[in-house]
Design a protein around this motif. Structure first.
Motif, PDB file in Angstrom:
ATOM      1  N   PRO A 148       0.721  -1.262  -0.116  1.00  0.00           N
ATOM      2  CA  PRO A 148      -0.062   0.060  -0.044  1.00  0.00           C
ATOM      3  C   PRO A 148       0.880   1.137   0.029  1.00  0.00           C
ATOM      4  CG  PRO A 148       0.131  -0.907   2.297  1.00  0.00           C
ATOM      5  CD  PRO A 148       0.950  -1.932   1.291  1.00  0.00           C
ATOM      6  N   GLY A 195      -2.818   5.627  -0.090  1.00  0.00           N
ATOM      7  CA  GLY A 195      -4.185   5.136  -0.519  1.00  0.00           C
ATOM      8  C   GLY A 195      -4.225   4.233  -1.365  1.00  0.00           C
ATOM      9  N   GLU A 196      -3.397   3.745  -2.199  1.00  0.00           N
ATOM     10  CA  GLU A 196      -3.463   2.712  -3.218  1.00  0.00           C
ATOM     11  C   GLU A 196      -2.450   1.376  -2.987  1.00  0.00           C
ATOM     12  OE1 GLU A 196      -5.386   2.704  -5.939  1.00  0.00           O
ATOM     13  OE2 GLU A 196      -6.195   4.934  -5.908  1.00  0.00           O
ATOM     14  N   ARG A 197      -2.934   0.555  -3.629  1.00  0.00           N
ATOM     15  CA  ARG A 197      -2.005  -0.645  -3.729  1.00  0.00           C
ATOM     16  C   ARG A 197      -1.357  -0.858  -4.916  1.00  0.00           C
ATOM     17  NH1 ARG A 197      -2.415  -3.537   1.140  1.00  0.00           N
ATOM     18  NH2 ARG A 197      -1.016  -5.176   0.167  1.00  0.00           N
ATOM     19  N   TYR A 198       0.021  -1.304  -4.875  1.00  0.00           N
ATOM     20  CA  TYR A 198       0.701  -1.604  -6.040  1.00  0.00           C
ATOM     21  C   TYR A 198       1.548  -2.807  -6.012  1.00  0.00           C
ATOM     22  CZ  TYR A 198       0.161   3.531  -6.373  1.00  0.00           C
ATOM     23  OH  TYR A 198      -0.380   4.830  -6.612  1.00  0.00           O
ATOM     24  N   ASP A 215       3.920  -2.569 -11.248  1.00  0.00           N
ATOM     25  CA  ASP A 215       3.411  -1.293 -11.316  1.00  0.00           C
ATOM     26  C   ASP A 215       4.785  -0.331 -11.268  1.00  0.00           C
ATOM     27  OD1 ASP A 215       0.776  -1.514 -11.616  1.00  0.00           O
ATOM     28  OD2 ASP A 215       0.783  -1.726  -9.366  1.00  0.00           O
ATOM     29  N   LYS A 247      -0.385   2.948 -14.222  1.00  0.00           N
ATOM     30  CA  LYS A 247      -0.684   3.384 -12.935  1.00  0.00           C
ATOM     31  C   LYS A 247       0.661   3.657 -12.118  1.00  0.00           C
ATOM     32  CE  LYS A 247      -2.632   1.134  -8.609  1.00  0.00           C
ATOM     33  NZ  LYS A 247      -3.347  -0.125  -8.024  1.00  0.00           N
ATOM     34  N   ALA A 294       1.617   7.493 -10.567  1.00  0.00           N
ATOM     35  CA  ALA A 294       1.928   7.421  -8.883  1.00  0.00           C
ATOM     36  C   ALA A 294       3.454   8.156  -8.517  1.00  0.00           C
ATOM     37  CB  ALA A 294       2.008   6.254  -8.193  1.00  0.00           C
TER      38      ALA A 294
END
Length: 235
Positions: free
Chosen positions: A123, A126-129, A166, A216, A220
């Motif tokens: 994480p 706020g996102e998961r990669y 990612d 993605k 980021a």
């Protein structure tokens, strides 16, 4: 460097492509068969002899035990601080359950240069990669100056670019920034890395360098540069 060594490549035979055409499966691993890909190169020396250098990519469960032991033996000497507590008798370069891929350059079964990549879902902001960690890169001292370190880093970097990751990351001393940048890695000076969780962590001060691989991941980049990255351990 061996002064007598002349790296005149006589032939290169590509035995098997490391990446299946078209798709981008996770780490592009084959179902079976040992090395994912292999390249052999012969190199002539001044005395007329010829040496055979082999470059291979292996998944975790198919790296020959002899090569694993050689890699771990180097680590015990170079990075003794790793071998503490429960890791005192560490037998793998990375935990076996992390989908490790190994990049090995050998000659007659002797490991000359090595690196590895492992996979995590992390994480961040706020996102998961899907994150691939690159590390354990080294060349044994007798074989330095022959370009093997560059070759093994390029092998791993090319492999990562064809993976489903990612982003990919490595940690290094600032003095190695130019070395990794030459293979396409981007330094993030000032980026904060913390070992642990937001609730409990220790700061990690090594330079973080990254590859932004998927759309993605590329979107980021600002978040990875500006927001603290929490990792379970520095690879």
């Amino acid at each position: 460097m061996f002064g007598a060594l002349h790296t005149t490549l006589l032939n290169i035979a590509i035995l098997h492509d490391a990446v299946t055409r078209g798709a981008r499966p996770a780490l592009a691993l084959p179902e079976r068969g040992g090395a994912i890909g292999a390249i052999f190169a012969t190199s002539a020396q001044a005395d007329g002899s010829v040496i055979m250098i082999e470059r291979r990519i292996y998944r975790q469960d198919e790296l020959p035990e002899s090569l694993m032991w050689q890699a771990v033996s180097f680590m015990r000497v170079q990075w003794p601080s790793i071998f503490k507590g429960s890791l005192r008798l560490l037998k793998h370069t990375y935990p076996p359950d992390m989908g490790t891929v190994h990049f090995a350059i050998t000659e007659e079964g002797v490991l000359l240069s090595y690196a590895s990549v492992m996979r995590m879902d992390l994480p961040h902001a706020g996102e998961r990669y899907v994150v691939h960690g690159f590390g354990n890169a080294f060349t044994f001292p007798p074989y330095r100056g022959e370009g093997l370190g560059r070759q093994v880093v390029d092998m791993a970097t090319g492999f990562l670019r064809e993976s489903d990751a990612d982003v990919a990351g490595l940690f290094c001393a600032p003095g190695l920034e130019r070395f990794y940048a030459a293979s396409g890695w981007e330094a993030l000076p000032g980026a904060v890395t913390r070992v642990g969780t937001p609730e409990r962590f220790t700061a990690y001060g090594e330079l973080r360098m990254m590859l932004f691989l998927s759309e993605k991941g590329r979107q980021a980049r600002t978040a990875f540069a500006g927001e603290p990255l929490y990792v379970p351990w520095p690879w």
